[in-house]
Scaffold this motif. Structure first.
Motif, PDB file in Angstrom:
ATOM      1  N   CYS A  31       0.833  -1.204   0.000  1.00 49.98           N
ATOM      2  CA  CYS A  31       0.000   0.000   0.000  1.00 49.98           C
ATOM      3  C   CYS A  31       0.867   1.254   0.000  1.00 49.98           C
ATOM      4  O   CYS A  31       1.725   1.410   0.877  1.00 49.98           O
ATOM      5  CB  CYS A  31      -0.919  -0.007   1.222  1.00 49.98           C
ATOM      6  SG  CYS A  31      -2.061   1.376   1.269  1.00 49.98           S
ATOM      7  N   PRO A  32       0.664   2.169  -0.946  1.00 50.13           N
ATOM      8  CA  PRO A  32       1.465   3.396  -0.965  1.00 50.13           C
ATOM      9  C   PRO A  32       1.162   4.324   0.205  1.00 50.13           C
ATOM     10  O   PRO A  32       1.997   5.143   0.580  1.00 50.13           O
ATOM     11  CB  PRO A  32       1.080   4.042  -2.300  1.00 50.13           C
ATOM     12  CG  PRO A  32      -0.274   3.492  -2.616  1.00 50.13           C
ATOM     13  CD  PRO A  32      -0.282   2.099  -2.065  1.00 50.13           C
TER      14      PRO A  32
ATOM     15  N   THR B 238      -2.034 -10.965 -10.259  1.00 47.56           N
ATOM     16  CA  THR B 238      -1.703 -10.755  -8.843  1.00 47.56           C
ATOM     17  C   THR B 238      -2.338 -11.764  -7.900  1.00 47.56           C
ATOM     18  O   THR B 238      -1.854 -11.940  -6.778  1.00 47.56           O
ATOM     19  CB  THR B 238      -2.153  -9.350  -8.405  1.00 47.56           C
ATOM     20  OG1 THR B 238      -3.571  -9.227  -8.616  1.00 47.56           O
ATOM     21  CG2 THR B 238      -1.413  -8.280  -9.192  1.00 47.56           C
ATOM     22  N   ALA B 239      -3.431 -12.430  -8.320  1.00 49.88           N
ATOM     23  CA  ALA B 239      -4.165 -13.278  -7.372  1.00 49.88           C
ATOM     24  C   ALA B 239      -4.403 -14.691  -7.879  1.00 49.88           C
ATOM     25  O   ALA B 239      -5.090 -15.465  -7.205  1.00 49.88           O
ATOM     26  CB  ALA B 239      -5.504 -12.632  -7.016  1.00 49.88           C
TER      27      ALA B 239
ATOM     28  N   VAL C 292     -11.141  -9.147   1.912  1.00 49.49           N
ATOM     29  CA  VAL C 292     -10.037  -8.356   2.449  1.00 49.49           C
ATOM     30  C   VAL C 292     -10.201  -6.932   1.949  1.00 49.49           C
ATOM     31  O   VAL C 292     -10.537  -6.701   0.781  1.00 49.49           O
ATOM     32  CB  VAL C 292      -8.660  -8.936   2.047  1.00 49.49           C
ATOM     33  CG1 VAL C 292      -8.537  -9.102   0.544  1.00 49.49           C
ATOM     34  CG2 VAL C 292      -7.529  -8.054   2.560  1.00 49.49           C
ATOM     35  N   LEU C 293     -10.014  -5.974   2.843  1.00 47.59           N
ATOM     36  CA  LEU C 293     -10.085  -4.552   2.502  1.00 47.59           C
ATOM     37  C   LEU C 293      -8.815  -3.873   2.993  1.00 47.59           C
ATOM     38  O   LEU C 293      -8.419  -4.048   4.152  1.00 47.59           O
ATOM     39  CB  LEU C 293     -11.294  -3.890   3.166  1.00 47.59           C
ATOM     40  CG  LEU C 293     -11.297  -2.357   3.053  1.00 47.59           C
ATOM     41  CD1 LEU C 293     -11.771  -1.932   1.674  1.00 47.59           C
ATOM     42  CD2 LEU C 293     -12.131  -1.713   4.132  1.00 47.59           C
ATOM     43  N   VAL C 294      -8.190  -3.087   2.122  1.00 45.64           N
ATOM     44  CA  VAL C 294      -7.034  -2.276   2.499  1.00 45.64           C
ATOM     45  C   VAL C 294      -7.410  -0.815   2.286  1.00 45.64           C
ATOM     46  O   VAL C 294      -7.676  -0.390   1.154  1.00 45.64           O
ATOM     47  CB  VAL C 294      -5.787  -2.637   1.672  1.00 45.64           C
ATOM     48  CG1 VAL C 294      -4.619  -1.730   2.055  1.00 45.64           C
ATOM     49  CG2 VAL C 294      -5.416  -4.098   1.885  1.00 45.64           C
ATOM     50  N   GLU C 295      -7.461  -0.059   3.362  1.00 49.64           N
ATOM     51  CA  GLU C 295      -7.833   1.348   3.265  1.00 49.64           C
ATOM     52  C   GLU C 295      -6.782   2.125   2.476  1.00 49.64           C
ATOM     53  O   GLU C 295      -5.577   1.964   2.705  1.00 49.64           O
ATOM     54  CB  GLU C 295      -7.987   1.950   4.660  1.00 49.64           C
ATOM     55  CG  GLU C 295      -9.182   1.418   5.422  1.00 49.64           C
ATOM     56  CD  GLU C 295      -9.322   2.017   6.805  1.00 49.64           C
ATOM     57  OE1 GLU C 295     -10.369   1.785   7.443  1.00 49.64           O
ATOM     58  OE2 GLU C 295      -8.391   2.716   7.256  1.00 49.64           O
ATOM     59  N   PHE C 296      -7.256   2.956   1.542  1.00 47.81           N
ATOM     60  CA  PHE C 296      -6.403   3.782   0.688  1.00 47.81           C
ATOM     61  C   PHE C 296      -5.373   2.932  -0.061  1.00 47.81           C
ATOM     62  O   PHE C 296      -4.284   3.397  -0.383  1.00 47.81           O
ATOM     63  CB  PHE C 296      -5.708   4.879   1.502  1.00 47.81           C
ATOM     64  CG  PHE C 296      -6.668   5.791   2.208  1.00 47.81           C
ATOM     65  CD1 PHE C 296      -7.423   6.707   1.502  1.00 47.81           C
ATOM     66  CD2 PHE C 296      -6.838   5.711   3.581  1.00 47.81           C
ATOM     67  CE1 PHE C 296      -8.328   7.541   2.149  1.00 47.81           C
ATOM     68  CE2 PHE C 296      -7.739   6.536   4.237  1.00 47.81           C
ATOM     69  CZ  PHE C 296      -8.488   7.457   3.514  1.00 47.81           C
ATOM     70  N   GLY C 297      -5.755   1.676  -0.331  1.00 49.39           N
ATOM     71  CA  GLY C 297      -4.840   0.776  -1.030  1.00 49.39           C
ATOM     72  C   GLY C 297      -4.766   1.039  -2.518  1.00 49.39           C
ATOM     73  O   GLY C 297      -3.817   0.613  -3.177  1.00 49.39           O
TER      74      GLY C 297
ATOM     75  N   SER D 282      -5.671   0.134  -6.070  1.00 49.43           N
ATOM     76  CA  SER D 282      -6.191  -0.935  -6.917  1.00 49.43           C
ATOM     77  C   SER D 282      -6.485  -2.191  -6.109  1.00 49.43           C
ATOM     78  O   SER D 282      -5.605  -2.727  -5.425  1.00 49.43           O
ATOM     79  CB  SER D 282      -5.168  -1.261  -8.011  1.00 49.43           C
ATOM     80  OG  SER D 282      -5.495  -2.467  -8.663  1.00 49.43           O
ATOM     81  N   GLY D 283      -7.727  -2.673  -6.216  1.00 45.16           N
ATOM     82  CA  GLY D 283      -8.065  -3.917  -5.539  1.00 45.16           C
ATOM     83  C   GLY D 283      -7.263  -5.086  -6.063  1.00 45.16           C
ATOM     84  O   GLY D 283      -6.830  -5.955  -5.301  1.00 45.16           O
ATOM     85  N   GLY D 284      -7.040  -5.121  -7.393  1.00 49.74           N
ATOM     86  CA  GLY D 284      -6.280  -6.220  -7.970  1.00 49.74           C
ATOM     87  C   GLY D 284      -4.831  -6.219  -7.543  1.00 49.74           C
ATOM     88  O   GLY D 284      -4.271  -7.259  -7.183  1.00 49.74           O
ATOM     89  N   HIS D 285      -4.197  -5.053  -7.536  1.00 47.34           N
ATOM     90  CA  HIS D 285      -2.765  -4.993  -7.278  1.00 47.34           C
ATOM     91  C   HIS D 285      -2.408  -4.996  -5.793  1.00 47.34           C
ATOM     92  O   HIS D 285      -1.290  -5.377  -5.435  1.00 47.34           O
ATOM     93  CB  HIS D 285      -2.166  -3.750  -7.947  1.00 47.34           C
ATOM     94  CG  HIS D 285      -2.036  -3.878  -9.427  1.00 47.34           C
ATOM     95  ND1 HIS D 285      -3.076  -3.606 -10.284  1.00 47.34           N
ATOM     96  CD2 HIS D 285      -1.005  -4.288 -10.203  1.00 47.34           C
ATOM     97  CE1 HIS D 285      -2.689  -3.823 -11.530  1.00 47.34           C
ATOM     98  NE2 HIS D 285      -1.440  -4.238 -11.511  1.00 47.34           N
ATOM     99  N   VAL D 286      -3.313  -4.571  -4.928  1.00 50.06           N
ATOM    100  CA  VAL D 286      -2.999  -4.497  -3.497  1.00 50.06           C
ATOM    101  C   VAL D 286      -3.698  -5.612  -2.716  1.00 50.06           C
ATOM    102  O   VAL D 286      -3.052  -6.391  -2.017  1.00 50.06           O
ATOM    103  CB  VAL D 286      -3.370  -3.111  -2.929  1.00 50.06           C
ATOM    104  CG1 VAL D 286      -3.177  -3.083  -1.415  1.00 50.06           C
ATOM    105  CG2 VAL D 286      -2.513  -2.038  -3.590  1.00 50.06           C
ATOM    106  N   SER D 287      -5.011  -5.710  -2.837  1.00 48.56           N
ATOM    107  CA  SER D 287      -5.725  -6.750  -2.091  1.00 48.56           C
ATOM    108  C   SER D 287      -5.630  -8.112  -2.770  1.00 48.56           C
ATOM    109  O   SER D 287      -5.771  -9.145  -2.106  1.00 48.56           O
ATOM    110  CB  SER D 287      -7.194  -6.353  -1.916  1.00 48.56           C
ATOM    111  OG  SER D 287      -7.305  -5.235  -1.056  1.00 48.56           O
TER     112      SER D 287
END
Length: 700
Positions: free
Chosen positions: A284-285, A542-543, A658-663, A665-670
């Motif tokens: 996550c940036p 990524t997944a 799975v949720l990443v706040e301010f992540g 792209s869902g594909g690239h981060v989650s």
């Protein structure tokens, strides 16, 4: 004649005197012991309450997550507590409180506030008792010492006895302390205890039972399972009463509270927390926080409910100020149930199901995507842009299956317009959106399913042409919690909605089979399979999870969101009328205002005009409307047949989100985190995965 009468009177008096003397001899000599025993029996000592042991909180396999443990404590007489509570800050601190502060290194501010809290609770209860009686009535709590230093071990209690031996108002006594599992993955679920307050005393359902009702010096569950299962965990006090000679006149044994078993798997819960702790900073940036929820699809038992970041629940009070002021990571937030977010593209399967169920489209229907929905409008209603190439997607002619594979916005805009808000929101209703998920936790939120009725009541504006388009891609007013999102994927996997379960043994939840035909389910599930298993899928790179027995099926989502406030600046006038300003950490304006009023009670300011956002996270760019995105991935493990294709006749056993706040792209981060979760579920739960049954309730 007179002498005779006098003799008779004297004889009568003498006889009466002999009777009295005989009776006195009987009372004082012959039966003195018996009568003394009876008198002592009438003079009873005050009844002494016997504390109960609060029930334990356990994981599904019996691991202890919370339990009462015996400890030692330093209690201080109530008069000394009241004196400290009323002490002005400028006055000299009494020696007793200096010694208490030095004994364990707790600040005087903390001890002073503790004294004030105890005094306020006791005085409030005394006022209520006196008001009910119509005259001043002293209560037991005003005559007894109250714990100031708690949770002392054996070594500390020896030191405390030496330190406070010459202090008559301080006493080392035995007690209990609530001890929690130290894992930072647990505090939000298990919850905390807090002081019984006036509202608890007034609304106590057990107020008629003197041994079950709340007392003003007691604690009760105030959050998490401690609150949700309060009536189960709480026991019933006992009571013992003796005469002055030590004879027991009444002995009511205390009843311990019931143990409460959760559906949580502690091993899975901890490993998922460690996964987020490792992967969010890597991927996550702008790392802030995240959630993971894992459900058993058949029972809807919650196997994991992870809120990141967390903390050691045993250190809650010591760390509270730091935890509260950490407005970037917000470790006090119970993200999976208390936070709601735009779901983004994870609702697109439900949008397709709404169109298929209503007959607006069939499995072969297509819409054309050239990257834009409106030919002459290029700044909105667009398809998504690749974060790798920077190019906007143009998917061409797409069906529901291929639209899900490529997460095509244009297909969803067309479908949303055709289905309409009412039918779209009705399908969301089938999947439980806008309703509590069923845990019983006080932190749980409804989310928003923006039906026409909701819009008329809360937005107070008519439907606009863009509403259905926004809802079709998971934006607009539509918001869900991660727990609701996980249940949504359990619905995708099974075709059945059920409420989730966190506490075991509360009965079988009701079930609702969605009125959707088998061909529609197959088309949507095929699209979710292709998301991670087709080279054109949005999460293939990524997944994709290589496994011979199971496939990861799912859907990515990137839900746009503005930066969040982290500090507010408040301009005010001090007591001298001088203008000043201060910046306070707060995620919400009302929190900043409350903190300011507590810190500067005499300051003058306008809560509407003088309170402005000072800083944001992530930091805003040069454009004031810059937006970020929360990164979603939801999925389930689908059994494969011998040819490597999904066996749609076998329902998946586990679903997760799975949720990443301010992540971003869902594909690239989650997506990478989801792949790790799939492997973790396979490693930990292979035995349960292998027991899946054919035709176990999934539409075929």
């Amino acid at each position: 004649m007179f002498d005779r009468r006098l003799k008779i009177v004297l004889i009568v008096l003498a006889a009466a005197l002999l009777v009295i003397v005989a009776r006195l001899v009987d009372l004082q000599v012959l039966h003195a012991g018996d009568y003394r025993t009876q008198a002592d029996a009438v003079l009873l000592r005050p009844a002494q309450p016997l504390p109960f042991v609060r029930g334990r909180i356990l994981d599904r396999f019996g691991a202890v997550l919370a339990a009462d443990q015996p400890c030692w404590q330093v209690a201080v007489d109530y008069d000394a507590i009241v004196e400290e509570a009323r002490r002005e800050p400028v006055r000299t601190v009494p020696p007793l409180w200096i010694r208490l502060s030095a004994f364990r290194g707790e600040s005087m501010d903390v001890l002073h506030q503790r004294a004030r809290d105890i005094a306020a609770r006791v005085e409030n209860w005394a006022d209520r008792v006196s008001a009910a009686a119509g005259y001043p009535v002293p209560i037991r709590e005003q005559r007894m010492p109250h714990p100031i230093l708690t949770a002392l071990d054996d070594q500390m209690q020896v030191a405390a006895r030496e330190r406070f031996a010459a202090t008559p108002s301080a006493h080392v006594t035995d007690g209990t302390v609530r001890v929690y599992h130290s894992s930072p993955s647990l505090p939000h679920i298990v919850g905390q205890l807090g002081a019984v307050g006036p509202d608890d005393l007034m609304n106590d359902p057990a107020s008629d039972d003197p041994l079950s009702r709340y007392e003003p010096i007691e604690s009760r569950g105030v959050s998490g399972v401690e609150y949700a299962a309060e009536r189960l965990l709480r026991g019933r006090r006992g009571r013992i009463q003796q005469s002055r000679n030590g004879r027991t006149m009444e002995d009511i044994k205390p009843l311990s509270g019931r143990d409460v078993t959760l559906t949580i798997r502690m091993d899975l819960q901890e490993r998922l927390y460690e996964l987020l702790d490792e992967r969010i900073p890597q991927l996550c940036p702008h790392p802030a926080g995240g959630s993971v929820v894992v459900l058993d699809v058949e029972s809807r038992e919650i196997l994991a409910l992870v809120s990141y970041p967390g903390y050691d629940a045993n250190l809650f009070r010591r760390l509270y100020s730091d935890l509260r002021n950490d407005v970037r990571f917000e470790p006090l937030r119970f993200r999976p149930v208390a936070n709601v977010y735009h779901p983004g593209s994870i609702v697109k399967p439900m949008t397709c199901l709404a169109g298929l169920a209503s007959g607006v489209i069939n499995t072969e229907s297509t819409f054309h995507c050239d990257g834009y929905y409106l030919e002459n409008v290029r700044d909105r209603y667009r398809c998504w842009e690749s974060t790798v190439t920077g190019q906007r997607k143009a998917h061409g002619d797409v069906t529901a299956t291929s639209a899900l594979r490529g997460s095509c916005n244009i297909f969803m805009y067309h479908l949303g317009d055709a289905v309409g808000v009412e039918r779209l929101c009705r399908s969301f209703e089938w999947a439980g959106l806008g309703h509590l998920a069923g845990t019983g936790l006080r932190e749980e939120r409804f989310g928003i399913n923006p039906t026409p009725e909701w819009l008329a009541l809360y937005r107070q504006a008519p439907l606009s042409p863009g509403d259905a388009r926004n809802y079709a891609i998971g934006q607009g007013e539509l918001v869900v919690s991660p727990l609701q999102a996980a249940n949504l994927f359990a619905v995708y996997a099974s075709g059945i909605w059920k409420p989730t379960q966190l506490i075991r043994g509360l009965g079988e939840p009701r079930a609702l089979r969605l009125p959707i035909h088998a061909d529609a389910w197959r088309a949507v599930r095929e699209g979710m399979f292709q998301v991670t298993n087709d080279t054109e899928g949005t999460a293939y790179v990524t997944a994709h999870w290589a496994n011979e027995r199971f496939a990861l099926c799912g859907k990515t989502g990137s839900a746009t969101t503005p930066p969040k406030p982290t500090h507010y600046r408040i301009d005010y006038r001090n007591a001298n009328g001088n203008s000043q300003s201060v910046a306070l950490p707060a995620a919400l304006k009302r929190d900043a205002v409350d903190a300011f009023r507590e810190r500067f009670p005499s300051a003058e300011f306008d809560a509407e005009k003088d309170v402005v956002v000072e800083s944001l996270f992530p930091p805003a760019g040069t454009q004031s409307d810059e937006k970020y995105a929360h990164a979603w991935f939801g999925g389930y493990l689908q059994r494969l047949d011998t040819s490597g294709r999904p066996d749609w006749n076998t329902p998946p056993r586990f679903a997760f989100v799975v949720l990443v706040e301010f992540g971003g792209s869902g594909g690239h981060v989650s997506g990478p985190i989801a792949r790790d979760i799939a492997q973790m579920l396979f490693d930990l739960l292979l035995g349960e995965l292998a027991t899946q049954t054919v035709n176990g309730g999934q539409p075929s």
